[in-house]
Design a protein around this motif. Structure first.
Motif, short mmCIF file in Angstrom:
data_model
loop_
_atom_site.label_atom_id
_atom_site.label_comp_id
_atom_site.label_asym_id
_atom_site.label_seq_id
_atom_site.Cartn_x
_atom_site.Cartn_y
_atom_site.Cartn_z
N VAL A 224 7.71 4.84 -0.87
CA VAL A 224 6.36 5.09 -0.35
C VAL A 224 5.54 3.82 -0.16
N LEU A 225 5.90 2.73 -0.84
CA LEU A 225 5.18 1.48 -0.63
C LEU A 225 5.53 0.90 0.74
N GLN A 226 4.56 0.25 1.33
CA GLN A 226 4.79 -0.41 2.61
C GLN A 226 3.93 -1.66 2.70
N PRO B 203 8.35 4.49 -5.70
CA PRO B 203 7.66 3.31 -5.17
C PRO B 203 8.44 2.58 -4.09
N ARG C 197 0.84 -1.19 0.00
CA ARG C 197 0.00 0.00 0.00
C ARG C 197 0.88 1.24 0.00
N TYR C 198 0.35 2.33 -0.59
CA TYR C 198 1.03 3.62 -0.48
C TYR C 198 0.05 4.68 0.00
N ASP C 199 0.54 5.51 0.93
CA ASP C 199 -0.27 6.57 1.52
C ASP C 199 0.11 7.95 0.99
N ILE D 278 1.96 5.66 -8.81
CA ILE D 278 2.56 5.74 -7.48
C ILE D 278 3.46 6.97 -7.40
#
Length: 339
Positions: A19-21, A16, A9-11, A52
């Motif tokens: 920010v992806l987690q 990418p 998910r990215y908030d 993203i």
């Protein structure tokens, strides 16, 4: 071992890898028209990474789970009406993002996969094949009299345009950044292959077409490359923007002012999806699977396979230039399947 209900998910927008987690996200209860799919494989496409980074901020609602395509097995159904899908491999489309262990989608959008099609091929049967086929057959309605100009044609979608050129009969002029892919593109169905590093594309397109120009163009890059392509299109022709590999947006107002004789517009597969009937949606996939199983089109083999928690390495591999084949995210994968 990662959590069985893990998602990427990215908030916020950005690189990418930054920010992806990984988040643990148990699926919600199914509505009657929904199915729960355990994912087997999801490719990493440019169209997954570009949002993203924030190129289409106005269309993305955060937080978001990326991934537009993939294949999995139906493990739960929301209604007995869909019990026939239980245990079936499907493409779980038009629902949640596919970069997660489990995806929920509506049963009517779950496309059954023929038994003879392997997981890795099936996972790539949506974004590029459907986009290419719908553009050629429905949007542009190309015939043997037409010349289509496609940039970034060494890509996976470029190779599909070459194959559909052979099937439908139109002439494809493929633009590439170097000549490494020329022989393969010719073998797949390209009429001409032009290396953009070897001088003016427009001069060569005009020479090839006896000064007329191409009927239509497909731009996947944006920026100066898009402008070069547009200048090769004959009056009354069309240019569709399907990607933004350069990260530089097209100034639509300026383009329409400078090139009023051609129709330049973005192409979103989502619009076709919204307008397509249920029967058209399924028949399109049935047709593409038929072409695949009859060896009339082929999908490149994957070149890398990673678990979800290896997304840093997976994205780095996917963004390596000049490489053939997609990088896949495999939520459930044993070590002996790594490459």
């Amino acid at each position: 071992m990662i959590h069985p209900f893990v998602s990427l998910r990215y908030d916020s927008f950005g690189d990418p890898r930054e920010v992806l987690q990984l988040v643990n996200r148990a699926p919600a209860s199914l509505d009657q028209d929904e199915v729960l799919v355990r994912m087997l494989a999801s490719p990493i496409n440019p169209s997954d990474l570009i949002p993203i980074r924030g190129a289409y901020k106005h269309r993305i609602h955060l937080p978001a789970i990326p991934g537009y395509e993939g294949v999995g097995v139906v493990e739960e159904v929301g209604s007995p009406n869909h019990v026939s899908l239980l245990g079936r491999r499907v493409l779980p489309l038009r629902g949640e993002g596919t970069w997660q262990a489990y995806v929920t989608t509506k049963a009517q959008y779950a496309i059954p996969v023929p038994d003879s099609v392997d997981d890795e091929t099936a996972s790539q049967m949506y974004i590029n094949p459907v986009t290419t086929w719908v553009i050629c057959s429905d949007e542009l309605k190309l015939t043997h009299e037409d010349v289509l100009l496609v940039n970034a044609c060494g890509s996976a979608i470029g190779r599909l345009f070459a194959q559909f050129a052979r099937l439908i009969g139109f002439k494809l002029i493929a633009i590439v950044r170097n000549s490494a892919h020329a022989e393969e593109l010719h073998s797949l169905g390209a009429w001409q292959v032009l290396d953009s590093s070897q001088g003016s594309i427009r001069d060569r397109v005009m020479e090839i077409t006896s000064g007329v120009g191409a009927t239509a163009g497909i731009d996947s890059i944006g920026g100066a490359d898009a402008e070069d392509l547009m200048n090769c299109i004959r009056p009354g022709g069309t240019v569709l923007s399907i990607g933004l590999l350069s990260g530089i947006s097209i100034d639509w107002m300026n383009v329409n002012r400078q090139l009023p004789s051609i129709n330049v517009k973005p192409y979103w597969l989502k619009r076709w999806m919204q307008e397509a009937s249920h029967a058209q949606w399924h028949s399109t996939f049935e047709h593409l699977f038929h072409l695949l199983m009859n060896n009339q089109i082929k999908i490149q083999q994957a070149r890398g396979r990673f678990e979800l928690d290896e997304y840093h390495a997976a994205i780095s591999a996917a963004e390596q230039r000049g490489q053939k084949g997609k990088v896949l995210l495999l939520p459930s994968m044993s070590n002996d399947r790594r490459v």
